[in-house]
Design a protein around this motif. Structure first.
Motif, mmCIF file in Angstrom:
data_model
loop_
_atom_site.group_PDB
_atom_site.id
_atom_site.type_symbol
_atom_site.label_atom_id
_atom_site.label_comp_id
_atom_site.label_asym_id
_atom_site.label_seq_id
_atom_site.Cartn_x
_atom_site.Cartn_y
_atom_site.Cartn_z
ATOM 1 N N GLY A 114 0.673 -1.589 0.165
ATOM 2 C CA GLY A 114 0.199 -0.124 -0.103
ATOM 3 C C GLY A 114 0.795 1.277 0.268
ATOM 4 N N PHE A 115 2.127 1.031 0.682
ATOM 5 C CA PHE A 115 3.015 2.183 0.504
ATOM 6 C C PHE A 115 3.481 2.537 -0.288
ATOM 7 C CE2 PHE A 115 6.012 4.497 1.665
ATOM 8 C CZ PHE A 115 6.240 5.800 2.661
ATOM 9 N N LYS A 116 3.773 1.750 -0.882
ATOM 10 C CA LYS A 116 4.647 1.578 -2.910
ATOM 11 C C LYS A 116 4.010 2.231 -3.393
ATOM 12 C CE LYS A 116 7.293 -2.252 -2.321
ATOM 13 N NZ LYS A 116 7.801 -3.812 -2.558
ATOM 14 N N ASN A 117 2.129 1.957 -3.107
ATOM 15 C CA ASN A 117 1.445 2.068 -4.036
ATOM 16 C C ASN A 117 1.122 3.577 -4.050
ATOM 17 O OD1 ASN A 117 1.238 -0.577 -5.637
ATOM 18 N ND2 ASN A 117 -0.991 -0.442 -3.824
ATOM 19 N N GLU A 118 1.087 4.109 -2.424
ATOM 20 C CA GLU A 118 0.728 6.101 -2.516
ATOM 21 C C GLU A 118 2.136 6.578 -2.844
ATOM 22 O OE1 GLU A 118 0.387 4.908 1.744
ATOM 23 O OE2 GLU A 118 -2.389 4.539 1.399
ATOM 24 N N MET A 119 3.046 6.105 -2.788
ATOM 25 C CA MET A 119 4.244 6.763 -3.364
ATOM 26 C C MET A 119 4.346 6.561 -5.086
ATOM 27 S SD MET A 119 7.429 4.579 -1.004
ATOM 28 C CE MET A 119 9.118 5.315 -2.369
ATOM 29 N N ASN A 120 3.817 5.790 -5.586
ATOM 30 C CA ASN A 120 3.728 5.876 -7.071
ATOM 31 C C ASN A 120 2.188 6.749 -7.153
ATOM 32 O OD1 ASN A 120 5.441 4.219 -7.470
ATOM 33 N ND2 ASN A 120 4.371 2.537 -8.046
ATOM 34 N N THR A 121 1.254 7.068 -6.591
ATOM 35 C CA THR A 121 0.401 8.188 -7.056
ATOM 36 C C THR A 121 0.003 9.371 -6.505
ATOM 37 O OG1 THR A 121 -1.515 6.481 -5.963
ATOM 38 C CG2 THR A 121 -1.903 8.753 -5.935
ATOM 39 N N TYR A 122 1.351 10.155 -5.364
ATOM 40 C CA TYR A 122 1.942 11.362 -4.832
ATOM 41 C C TYR A 122 3.568 11.850 -5.746
ATOM 42 C CZ TYR A 122 -2.197 10.042 -1.304
ATOM 43 O OH TYR A 122 -3.102 10.166 -1.063
ATOM 44 N N LYS A 123 3.735 10.810 -6.574
ATOM 45 C CA LYS A 123 5.619 10.940 -7.042
ATOM 46 C C LYS A 123 6.161 11.197 -6.056
ATOM 47 C CE LYS A 123 3.003 12.060 -11.728
ATOM 48 N NZ LYS A 123 1.269 11.252 -11.018
ATOM 49 N N ILE A 124 6.785 10.647 -5.178
ATOM 50 C CA ILE A 124 7.530 10.462 -4.028
ATOM 51 C C ILE A 124 8.532 9.645 -3.570
ATOM 52 C CG2 ILE A 124 7.108 10.422 -1.394
ATOM 53 C CD1 ILE A 124 4.895 12.126 -1.305
ATOM 54 N N ASP A 125 9.794 10.296 -4.281
ATOM 55 C CA ASP A 125 10.243 9.195 -4.040
ATOM 56 C C ASP A 125 11.654 8.497 -2.794
ATOM 57 O OD1 ASP A 125 12.167 11.638 -3.791
ATOM 58 O OD2 ASP A 125 13.662 10.833 -4.950
ATOM 59 N N GLU A 126 11.686 7.506 -2.885
ATOM 60 C CA GLU A 126 12.558 6.961 -1.276
ATOM 61 C C GLU A 126 13.598 8.412 -0.172
ATOM 62 O OE1 GLU A 126 15.814 3.441 0.764
ATOM 63 O OE2 GLU A 126 14.835 3.589 -1.855
ATOM 64 N N LYS A 127 14.217 8.488 -1.430
ATOM 65 C CA LYS A 127 15.167 10.500 -1.166
ATOM 66 C C LYS A 127 14.096 11.517 -0.231
ATOM 67 C CE LYS A 127 19.207 13.233 -2.087
ATOM 68 N NZ LYS A 127 19.255 13.564 -1.056
ATOM 69 N N PHE A 128 13.270 11.332 -0.747
ATOM 70 C CA PHE A 128 11.858 12.939 0.088
ATOM 71 C C PHE A 128 11.425 12.079 1.207
ATOM 72 C CE2 PHE A 128 7.621 14.913 0.554
ATOM 73 C CZ PHE A 128 8.724 16.460 0.520
ATOM 74 N N ILE A 129 11.406 10.456 1.328
ATOM 75 C CA ILE A 129 10.759 9.789 2.423
ATOM 76 C C ILE A 129 11.745 10.255 3.345
ATOM 77 C CG2 ILE A 129 9.890 7.898 3.399
ATOM 78 C CD1 ILE A 129 8.223 7.962 1.295
ATOM 79 N N LYS A 130 12.692 9.865 3.410
ATOM 80 C CA LYS A 130 13.841 9.307 3.855
ATOM 81 C C LYS A 130 14.412 11.454 4.740
ATOM 82 C CE LYS A 130 15.665 4.983 4.183
ATOM 83 N NZ LYS A 130 16.729 4.319 2.538
ATOM 84 N N ASP A 131 14.917 12.079 3.770
ATOM 85 C CA ASP A 131 15.822 12.696 4.383
ATOM 86 C C ASP A 131 14.208 14.076 4.174
ATOM 87 O OD1 ASP A 131 18.558 11.707 3.038
ATOM 88 O OD2 ASP A 131 17.989 12.966 0.667
ATOM 89 N N SER A 132 13.216 14.044 3.965
ATOM 90 C CA SER A 132 13.115 15.310 4.128
ATOM 91 C C SER A 132 11.254 15.172 5.474
ATOM 92 C CB SER A 132 11.770 15.919 3.102
ATOM 93 O OG SER A 132 12.780 16.396 2.269
ATOM 94 N N ILE A 133 10.664 13.818 4.718
ATOM 95 C CA ILE A 133 9.249 13.223 5.782
ATOM 96 C C ILE A 133 10.312 12.657 7.128
ATOM 97 C CG2 ILE A 133 7.569 12.413 5.894
ATOM 98 C CD1 ILE A 133 7.107 12.016 2.752
ATOM 99 N N ILE A 134 10.827 12.069 7.335
ATOM 100 C CA ILE A 134 10.803 11.298 8.356
ATOM 101 C C ILE A 134 12.015 12.154 8.980
ATOM 102 C CG2 ILE A 134 12.262 9.604 9.477
ATOM 103 C CD1 ILE A 134 11.179 7.537 7.566
ATOM 104 N N THR A 135 13.184 12.772 8.318
ATOM 105 C CA THR A 135 14.394 13.128 8.686
ATOM 106 C C THR A 135 13.924 14.995 9.446
ATOM 107 O OG1 THR A 135 16.188 12.956 7.581
ATOM 108 C CG2 THR A 135 16.297 14.626 8.914
ATOM 109 N N ASN A 136 12.959 15.601 9.721
ATOM 110 C CA ASN A 136 12.161 17.187 9.551
ATOM 111 C C ASN A 136 10.959 16.154 9.914
ATOM 112 O OD1 ASN A 136 14.438 18.234 8.826
ATOM 113 N ND2 ASN A 136 14.048 18.056 7.081
ATOM 114 N N GLY A 137 10.192 15.551 10.226
ATOM 115 C CA GLY A 137 9.403 15.331 10.645
ATOM 116 C C GLY A 137 8.938 15.231 11.972
ATOM 117 N N LYS A 138 7.392 15.440 12.792
ATOM 118 C CA LYS A 138 7.215 15.063 13.794
ATOM 119 C C LYS A 138 6.113 14.651 13.786
ATOM 120 C CE LYS A 138 6.791 18.181 17.983
ATOM 121 N NZ LYS A 138 7.042 17.217 18.879
ATOM 122 N N ILE A 139 6.777 13.547 15.576
ATOM 123 C CA ILE A 139 5.494 12.507 16.110
ATOM 124 C C ILE A 139 4.789 12.769 16.830
ATOM 125 C CG2 ILE A 139 5.869 10.109 17.242
ATOM 126 C CD1 ILE A 139 9.096 9.911 15.754
#
Length: 123
Positions: A52-77
């Protein structure tokens, strides 16, 4: 009273000296907060993606680098909506950016890997 005066005369300059030395070295205490610790542990583990996550990445056109470098690194839990004490793999909800979040990710942090379960675009 005299002892207190001598204490303060020594303590304040010592505190200022330590502050300037640590400030030049770039030391900070932010790595000890729960949000920072969970993010650091998450980034140090192997990433796995649910279908499901892979499908959502394709739908939103988000790559693994953006997830690691932006969303997780700068996100708030969001600890209120996470299950940090769940055994054996606690699950967390991370929002990015912190103000006016646009993305929301849920993931499980196990002993050796992290499984990203869902990705939602909020805007």
């Amino acid at each position: 009273m005299k002892k207190l005066k001598f204490y303060i005369i020594g303590f304040i300059p010592g505190l200022l000296i330590v502050f300037f030395i640590l400030n030049k070295k770039g030391a900070s205490c932010s790595g000890y907060l729960p949000n920072s610790r969970v993010i650091a542990e998450t980034l140090s583990k192997e990433f796995r993606y649910s279908e499901g996550f892979k499908n959502e990445m394709n739908t939103y056109k988000i790559d693994e680098k953006f997830i690691k470098d932006s969303i997780i690194t700068n996100g708030k839990i969001d600890f209120d909506r996470s299950h940090a004490q769940k055994k054996p793999c606690p699950d967390y909800l991370i929002m990015y950016p912190e103000k006016n979040p646009a993305y929301e990710i849920t993931f499980e942090k196990c002993e050796e890997n992290v499984t990203l379960n869902s990705l939602r675009k909020l805007k």
